[in-house]
Write an enzyme that holds these catalytic residues in place. Structure first.
Site, PDB file in Angstrom:
ATOM      1  N   LYS A  68     -51.513 -95.813 -40.405  1.00  0.00           N
ATOM      2  CA  LYS A  68     -51.796 -94.449 -39.546  1.00  0.00           C
ATOM      3  C   LYS A  68     -52.905 -93.543 -39.812  1.00  0.00           C
ATOM      4  CE  LYS A  68     -46.536 -94.049 -38.525  1.00  0.00           C
ATOM      5  NZ  LYS A  68     -45.214 -93.728 -38.825  1.00  0.00           N
ATOM      6  N   ARG A 123     -42.409-100.467 -42.786  1.00  0.00           N
ATOM      7  CA  ARG A 123     -42.333-101.236 -42.185  1.00  0.00           C
ATOM      8  C   ARG A 123     -43.545-101.052 -42.350  1.00  0.00           C
ATOM      9  NH1 ARG A 123     -44.708 -99.001 -37.154  1.00  0.00           N
ATOM     10  NH2 ARG A 123     -43.521 -99.845 -35.557  1.00  0.00           N
TER      11      ARG A 123
HETATM   12  C1  9MG Z   1     -41.707 -97.385 -34.427  1.00  0.00           C
HETATM   13  N1  9MG Z   1     -42.320 -96.649 -35.474  1.00  0.00           N
HETATM   14  C2  9MG Z   1     -43.602 -96.592 -35.430  1.00  0.00           C
HETATM   15  N2  9MG Z   1     -43.515 -95.362 -36.601  1.00  0.00           N
HETATM   16  C3  9MG Z   1     -42.860 -95.875 -37.649  1.00  0.00           C
HETATM   17  C4  9MG Z   1     -41.635 -94.550 -38.590  1.00  0.00           C
HETATM   18  O1  9MG Z   1     -42.753 -94.585 -39.431  1.00  0.00           O
HETATM   19  N3  9MG Z   1     -40.380 -95.322 -39.004  1.00  0.00           N
HETATM   20  C5  9MG Z   1     -39.962 -95.855 -38.071  1.00  0.00           C
HETATM   21  N4  9MG Z   1     -38.429 -96.282 -38.304  1.00  0.00           N
HETATM   22  N5  9MG Z   1     -40.253 -96.531 -36.894  1.00  0.00           N
HETATM   23  C6  9MG Z   1     -41.523 -95.918 -36.301  1.00  0.00           C
END
Ligand code: 9MG
Length: 262
Positions: A204, A238
């Site tokens: 990110k 994730r």
């Molecule tokens: C789809 N998506 C992109 N970034 C995310 C994040 O930080 N958390 C979750 N649950 N979905 C995300």
């Protein structure tokens, strides 16, 4: 949780996996690397991303879920805010709904409740189009917690069982770098809410701002943030880079197992 973007405008893979075949190929790779969950998305949630019509989102994601189901029992998460996509994904064999809007879109709460799937409720201030235009908080940790408590309350009222709820502070969704860092620093307080905790920091821009590096050079930053998240109690992380993150998390788990004996 390994990320599979089926969007041509995906921020991290440049559209490399925009077809069903390529997405399924990527799913196999992530399973081989040790992913425990696959998160399939058909609409990018990055700031300013284009809105995808329902039919298009279904045609991007559902064939991928159906194909995965033919060769694997791995838990599959559908990254969507649209009730129609939630229902189609549940019918195709998905296990989790990952909704960055936390079921605030029309019909989403009812669709999620009737699906019987696990549901990730994520915090976002504003909408993906505008969320990074000067996000404002008094105390970001308190406000994100209060928001999640509200969404949990609504989910319980709608009939979603407590055990099916996952929470997520939503790194990068309507937050400045400093606000993201405060959330990461106080991540363990979210565990006190009593729900499974999902964290997404992989590649990110908050990492890009710290490192001054483009998205394809954020691997070490992503793994570092994953380790911090795991140390602070995150249950699901994730990520795009499964092999590297799994190794790092194995070290965290080894340390946690040791300290539990004392
Ligand atoms: C789809 N998506 C992109 N970034 C995310 C994040 O930080 N958390 C979750 N649950 N979905 C995300």
């Amino acid at each position: 949780m390994g990320v599979i973007n089926t969007t041509p405008d995906s921020f991290s893979d440049g559209g490399l996996f925009s077809t069903t075949d390529k997405a399924v190929e990527h799913a196999k790779k992530l399973i081989d690397e040790g992913a425990d969950i696959l998160d399939i998305g058909g609409e990018s949630t990055r700031p300013g991303a284009a809105i995808v019509p329902i039919k298009e989102e279904i045609s991007r994601t559902i064939p991928v879920i159906e194909s995965i189901r033919k060769f694997s029992e791995i838990p599959v998460s559908i990254d969507t805010s649209k009730p129609e996509v939630m229902i189609a994904a549940a019918e195709a064999g998905a296990d989790i709904i990952n909704d960055v809007w936390a079921l605030r879109r029309d019909g989403a709460m009812d669709a999620a409740a009737s699906s019987g799937l696990l549901i990730c409720l994520m915090h976002m201030q504003g909408s993906p189009e505008s969320m990074q235009h000067n996000p404002q908080y008094g105390n970001v940790v308190d406000e994100v917690k209060r928001f999640l408590q509200g969404r949990i309350y609504d989910a319980l009222i709608a009939g979603i069982p407590e055990r099916n709820i996952i929470i997520d502070p939503g790194f990068g969704f309507g937050k400045t770098l400093d606000q993201n860092l405060q959330l990461l620093n106080f991540l363990s307080t979210f565990k006190t809410m009593g729900y499974s905790l999902l964290v997404g920091v992989s590649r990110k821009s908050m990492l890009g701002l710290i490192l001054d590096k483009p998205v394809d050079q954020r691997l070490y930053g992503s793994v570092s943030a994953a380790v911090i998240s795991a140390m602070s109690g995150a249950d699901i992380i994730r990520v795009h880079d499964v092999t590297e993150t799994k190794d790092a998390i194995a070290i965290v788990q080894a340390i946690k197992n040791t300290s539990n004996k004392n």
